[in-house]
Design an enzyme around this catalytic site. Structure first.
Site, PDB file in Angstrom:
ATOM      1  N   ASP A   1     -17.058 -11.027   8.660  1.00  0.00           N
ATOM      2  CA  ASP A   1     -17.034 -10.870   7.213  1.00  0.00           C
ATOM      3  C   ASP A   1     -17.495  -9.453   6.929  1.00  0.00           C
ATOM      4  O   ASP A   1     -18.288  -8.893   7.687  1.00  0.00           O
ATOM      5  CB  ASP A   1     -17.936 -11.887   6.512  1.00  0.00           C
ATOM      6  CG  ASP A   1     -17.505 -12.130   5.064  1.00  0.00           C
ATOM      7  OD1 ASP A   1     -17.581 -11.171   4.260  1.00  0.00           O
ATOM      8  OD2 ASP A   1     -17.104 -13.257   4.751  1.00  0.00           O
TER       9      ASP A   1
ATOM     10  N   VAL B   1     -11.865  -5.679   8.437  1.00  0.00           N
ATOM     11  CA  VAL B   1     -10.632  -5.614   9.222  1.00  0.00           C
ATOM     12  C   VAL B   1      -9.669  -4.542   8.718  1.00  0.00           C
ATOM     13  O   VAL B   1      -8.659  -4.263   9.374  1.00  0.00           O
ATOM     14  CB  VAL B   1      -9.906  -6.976   9.273  1.00  0.00           C
ATOM     15  CG1 VAL B   1     -10.709  -7.985  10.059  1.00  0.00           C
ATOM     16  CG2 VAL B   1      -9.589  -7.487   7.881  1.00  0.00           C
TER      17      VAL B   1
ATOM     18  N   ASN C   1      -6.972 -14.609   8.818  1.00  0.00           N
ATOM     19  CA  ASN C   1      -7.175 -15.473   7.657  1.00  0.00           C
ATOM     20  C   ASN C   1      -7.598 -14.712   6.407  1.00  0.00           C
ATOM     21  O   ASN C   1      -7.320 -15.135   5.298  1.00  0.00           O
ATOM     22  CB  ASN C   1      -8.230 -16.536   7.999  1.00  0.00           C
ATOM     23  CG  ASN C   1      -8.780 -17.217   6.774  1.00  0.00           C
ATOM     24  OD1 ASN C   1      -8.120 -18.053   6.150  1.00  0.00           O
ATOM     25  ND2 ASN C   1     -10.002 -16.851   6.385  1.00  0.00           N
TER      26      ASN C   1
ATOM     27  N   TYR D   1       0.963  -9.792  -4.730  1.00  0.00           N
ATOM     28  CA  TYR D   1       0.527 -10.815  -3.771  1.00  0.00           C
ATOM     29  C   TYR D   1       1.728 -11.395  -3.025  1.00  0.00           C
ATOM     30  O   TYR D   1       1.695 -11.530  -1.796  1.00  0.00           O
ATOM     31  CB  TYR D   1      -0.227 -11.926  -4.487  1.00  0.00           C
ATOM     32  CG  TYR D   1      -0.692 -13.034  -3.562  1.00  0.00           C
ATOM     33  CD1 TYR D   1      -1.863 -12.892  -2.820  1.00  0.00           C
ATOM     34  CD2 TYR D   1       0.035 -14.217  -3.430  1.00  0.00           C
ATOM     35  CE1 TYR D   1      -2.292 -13.908  -1.969  1.00  0.00           C
ATOM     36  CE2 TYR D   1      -0.390 -15.228  -2.588  1.00  0.00           C
ATOM     37  CZ  TYR D   1      -1.551 -15.069  -1.861  1.00  0.00           C
ATOM     38  OH  TYR D   1      -1.970 -16.065  -1.014  1.00  0.00           O
TER      39      TYR D   1
ATOM     40  N   LYS E   1       2.399 -11.174   1.140  1.00  0.00           N
ATOM     41  CA  LYS E   1       2.556 -12.310   2.037  1.00  0.00           C
ATOM     42  C   LYS E   1       3.949 -12.338   2.667  1.00  0.00           C
ATOM     43  O   LYS E   1       4.117 -12.787   3.807  1.00  0.00           O
ATOM     44  CB  LYS E   1       2.259 -13.612   1.287  1.00  0.00           C
ATOM     45  CG  LYS E   1       0.795 -13.754   0.900  1.00  0.00           C
ATOM     46  CD  LYS E   1      -0.137 -13.662   2.113  1.00  0.00           C
ATOM     47  CE  LYS E   1      -1.585 -13.931   1.762  1.00  0.00           C
ATOM     48  NZ  LYS E   1      -2.487 -13.900   2.946  1.00  0.00           N
TER      49      LYS E   1
END
Length: 264
Positions: A49, A76, A102, A167, A171
């Site tokens: 995190d 990340v 994730n 968004y 994806k």
């Protein structure tokens, strides 16, 4: 007479004993559920995190669930931090066998006419660049060890309008990157698949901020047709399958987990 195939199903094929899984953004929600399921199947768990408080809360949640997970403070979207993260996991747990991308955030539901550069950079950095950084590092490790497995948590928003333009585009990009990675690294015995959740009860809406009223109103017409929201454990079950040997011939695919939403 049926042809003999030599196939014998065993629940042991779902076991992950001796495997190490890195789940990005695994402090809560879908990531936590995935990591917990993989741990129950025998995997050693590492998660990251970028927020110290969320990391500590995640460690407490894993301890309460009886899961021995290693937590690392890392972003990340920072390539140097990703390299350090993987090196630390290799040092502490002996390697990485499965990467679960994730970590992700929402946009503000804006259509393309209202989309801002600021929101584009924010969402694309987390939802596309972050997984790319993690996958790039994972592939180098997997090629050296001769095997590896990548599971990308995408969204039905990458397949239909279920959020704002940015968004959905992020994806869709992750799904394309999944297919490309699967094809490119077949000779290296690296698999890469995606899960496309529908409406799941998580905290991702908290990353939206104030929604764009016009976009939000339009998207509500799509959301109205959605079934009751699923649970993070529904996604975890799919991830366990994709992490296991039972899915060894599945590569470059997207497993939709949405209660039948996009079937209509």
């Amino acid at each position: 007479m049926a042809e003999e195939t030599g196939f014998a199903f065993s629940m042991d094929s779902f076991r992950l004993d001796g495997k190490v899984a890195l789940v990005t953004g695994g402090s809560y929600g879908i990531g936590f559920a995935i990591a917990t399921a993989l741990a129950q199947a025998g995997a050693k768990i590492a998660f990251n995190d970028r927020d110290q408080q969320k990391l500590e809360a995640g460690l407490a949640s894993y301890a309460e669930a009886g899961v021995d997970a290693r937590g690392y403070l890392a972003d990340v979207t920072d390539e140097a931090q990703v390299a350090e993260l993987v090196a630390n996991i290799e040092r502490d747990l002996g390697g990485v066998d499965t990467l679960v991308n994730n970590a992700g955030i929402m946009d503000d539901m804006s259509g393309i006419g209202d989309a801002t550069d600021e929101k584009y950079e924010q969402v694309m950095k987390v939802n596309v660049y972050g997984p790319m950084c993690a996958m790039r590092k994972a592939v180098s490790v997997f090629k050296e060890q001769g095997h590896g497995n990548i599971i990308n948590v995408a969204s039905v928003g990458g397949m239909r309008t279920a959020a704002g333009a940015i968004y959905c585009a992020s994806k869709a990009a992750l799904l394309a990157m999944t297919r490309n990675t699967a094809f490119m690294y077949i000779p290296d015995h690296i698999r890469c698949n995606a899960i496309a959740p529908g409406g799941i009860q998580t905290e991702i809406a908290n990353s939206m901020g104030m929604p764009n009223p016009n976009g939000y109103a339009r998207v509500q017409k799509v959301l109205a047709a959605a079934p009751q929201p699923g649970a993070p454990e529904d996604i975890a079950a799919a991830a366990l399958f994709l992490a296991s040997d039972e899915s060894q011939y599945i590569n470059g695919d997207t497993l939709v987990v949405d209660g039948g939403w996009i079937a209509g």
